[in-house]
Write a protein that holds these residues in place. Structure first.
Motif, PDB file in Angstrom:
ATOM      1  N   GLU A 128      -5.170  -0.511   5.918  1.00  0.00           N
ATOM      2  CA  GLU A 128      -5.093  -1.857   5.380  1.00  0.00           C
ATOM      3  C   GLU A 128      -6.395  -2.611   5.610  1.00  0.00           C
ATOM      4  N   TYR A 181      -8.857  -1.396   2.978  1.00  0.00           N
ATOM      5  CA  TYR A 181      -8.554  -1.925   1.649  1.00  0.00           C
ATOM      6  C   TYR A 181      -9.025  -3.376   1.542  1.00  0.00           C
ATOM      7  N   ALA A 182      -8.816  -4.138   2.627  1.00  0.00           N
ATOM      8  CA  ALA A 182      -9.189  -5.557   2.607  1.00  0.00           C
ATOM      9  C   ALA A 182     -10.692  -5.741   2.434  1.00  0.00           C
ATOM     10  N   ASP A 231      -9.527  -3.458  -4.348  1.00  0.00           N
ATOM     11  CA  ASP A 231      -9.096  -2.229  -3.693  1.00  0.00           C
ATOM     12  C   ASP A 231      -8.605  -1.257  -4.763  1.00  0.00           C
ATOM     13  N   TYR A 284       0.818  -1.210   0.000  1.00  0.00           N
ATOM     14  CA  TYR A 284       0.000   0.000   0.000  1.00  0.00           C
ATOM     15  C   TYR A 284       0.847   1.254   0.000  1.00  0.00           C
TER      16      TYR A 284
END
Lengths: 408, 161
Positions: free
Chosen positions: B149, B152-153, B99, A336
């Motif tokens: 995170e 996004y998951a 994502d 990311y």
């Protein structure tokens, strides 16, 4: 030995410097030029127009531009200048522009022309056309690419998007298609009269061809799963699409006259982003046979597939023009944040690799129609242009939501 | 000790006491609230019933790891539950989602491969392929737009409708 070669290739690759900071010693070939504004429009509009003219001249790579915004009363002497541009921009009855190009040494008028456009919103195109004409008049290679429309799709909400028409600086923007989810705009012809795009507003993703002047649209094809027009052949007679009639994304070529579809890829993973290369004799595309996205090439007259990029953690988008390709490569293993995506230029046979950017998130590389300029999106909020021969770059902000796809 | 308790109270207030609320993408700005899961274990929140599932009719979304389209073993209970409900339905629409970290076409293909993986799993468990339709929505339908995170998951999923 293989490791040594790989190491040496990487040393060579990354010893290159960002095109944005590498200035070649070609200034002698550039013309020194100053711009004199004789307009009487309000200061905000005058300032914007001057900036567009200035940027247009810079991105050609053919001019060293005096940054001073001269007015008629403060015009510079011609000393030290090869050329002086005098212009009068008016916003009465749409927009109009009178431009003169003077030789710096003699003040002799080398070029003079009037431009008009019916809509004031489109005034950036007056500057682009004038600079393109001045560039031609002096004898530099054409920069007519700057007169073209850029078309892009941007998200406007959940399952909502807009398709937007713009000039290359994004100073002019007009929403063409809104309502629902409409994606992947792609110009349908060299003249930019028609546009392919995918509508997700019916049961199946459906590819349409839209005439942007008449508003007439024609259904081309639909497919379960996904449907994208990735490229149009130079004569417009064929298109490359990614579709998935049985749930499997593959590249097909569609004859736009007969509608006949020819499946070009059969890999069981992902095959997308087909682009005509090498005069239309092959395609480059993105596939993932090694478990990550990378750039591959396939002849249209055979079955052999070649991997043509050998670095990057994930190279998920590319474009081709003749024997050149550009692609975006993820440089780090972070999933990311703190990730870097850089744009690389290479030959379609895989050699001559050269980084065009060195920092940030640089994606969606697209060649200009003449192959001399690469457009890209930087950090989601700017659109960048790299003159690959002159090593000149420019960035412009993009207002609004995230860009989904872009073409010009 | 009182100071520590006071500071902890302030932290809890500042972070909304850890409560997860429904997030409308259009309402999300640059919130200072961030929830970061460092170990990357998606099952911790994928199996929690926090109201952010994108599926309908009692069916549960299937979540995927970054860049992948294979169904992981921790999604087994969700698949089994979905199969039981799917047996009574005449049609199922599977929507693949991603994502925001892919680019245009590849992301839509990734969403499609995820939807197709779920379809193949359903078919192998007795659901007729004729009753299943697929579509990839790429990154166009995020359930969560926070830059975390965990968030996004939640967007790497296949929804059932």
């Amino acid at each position: 030995m293989r490791f040594l070669i790989f190491f040496l290739i990487n040393v060579w690759l990354f010893a290159e410097v960002d095109a944005t900071i590498r200035i070649e010693k070609d200034v002698d070939q550039r013309s020194n030029i100053a711009i004199v504004d004789e307009s009487s429009v309000e200061p905000y509009l005058a300032s914007k127009f001057f900036k567009i003219l200035q940027d247009d001249l810079k991105i050609t790579g053919n001019f060293t531009v005096d940054s001073t915004h001269y007015s008629g009363s403060s015009a510079p002497s011609g000393e030290g200048k090869d050329f002086i541009i005098q212009y009068n921009f008016s916003n009465a009855s749409g927009a109009s522009l009178n431009v003169k190009l003077l030789k710096g040494s003699t003040n002799e008028v080398a070029f003079s022309k009037n431009y008009n456009i019916g809509s004031l919103d489109k005034y950036p195109f007056l500057a682009h056309q004038a600079v393109s004409d001045i560039n031609d008049k002096i004898g530099y290679p054409s920069v007519s690419w700057m007169n073209r429309y850029v078309v892009y799709s941007r998200y406007s909400g959940s399952k909502q998007s807009q398709i937007v028409l713009a000039d290359y600086t994004m100073s002019y923007q007009k929403v063409m298609i809104s309502g629902g989810l409409n994606l992947f705009p792609k110009w349908g012809d060299k003249e930019q009269n028609t546009l392919y795009y995918t509508s997700y507003n019916a049961d199946l993703p459906t590819l349409y061809k839209l005439n942007i002047y008449s508003g007439g649209k024609e259904k081309i094809a639909s497919s379960e799963g996904m449907m994208v027009c990735s490229d149009v052949s130079p004569d417009g007679s064929k298109i490359l699409v990614t579709m998935a009639p049985s749930g499997q994304p593959d590249i097909y070529e569609i004859d736009t006259q007969s509608g006949v579809k020819n499946r070009l890829t059969t890999f069981s993973g992902i095959d997308v982003n087909g682009k005509y290369a090498e005069g239309g004799s092959s395609i480059v595309y993105i596939s993932n046979p090694l478990g990550y996205a990378n750039v591959y090439k396939k002849s249209l007259f055979g079955t052999a597939v070649d991997q043509i990029v050998f670095h990057g953690r994930n190279n998920s988008t590319c474009d081709a023009n003749g024997n050149k390709i550009v692609y975006s490569a993820r440089e780090s293993s972070n999933k990311y944040s703190n990730n870097q995506f850089n744009i690389y230029l290479a030959s379609s046979s895989g050699g001559d690799t050269r980084p065009l950017t060195t920092s940030g998130i640089n994606q969606f590389p697209r060649f200009s129609n003449d192959g001399n300029i690469v457009m890209y999106i930087k950090n989601s909020h700017s659109i960048g242009y790299i003159n690959i021969n002159k090593r000149q770059t420019l960035l412009f902000p993009i207002a609004g939501n995230k860009v989904q796809s872009i073409d010009w | 000790m009182k100071k520590i308790a006071f500071i902890l109270t302030l932290i809890l207030i500042a972070t909304g006491c850890g409560k997860k609320s429904k997030v409308k993408p259009s309402n999300v700005t640059n919130s200072s609230e961030t929830i970061t899961i460092n170990d990357g274990d998606v099952s911790k929140y994928n199996n929690s019933d926090d109201g952010l599932d994108g599926s309908s009719g009692g069916l549960k979304s299937i979540y995927f790891e970054f860049g992948r389209y294979d169904i992981t073993s921790d999604m087994e209970s969700r698949m089994s539950s979905n199969v039981e409900i799917a047996k009574s339905k005449s049609s199922i629409r599977l929507e693949g989602n991603c994502d925001e970290f892919g680019t245009d076409e590849y992301n839509y293909a990734l969403g499609l491969k995820r939807a197709n993986a779920v379809k193949q799993s359903l078919v192998s468990r007795g659901i007729s392929a004729d009753n299943i339709t697929l579509v990839s929505l790429g990154e166009s339908k995020p359930l969560c737009t926070q830059p975390t995170e965990q968030c996004y998951a939640k967007n790497r999923r296949v929804d059932f409708h």
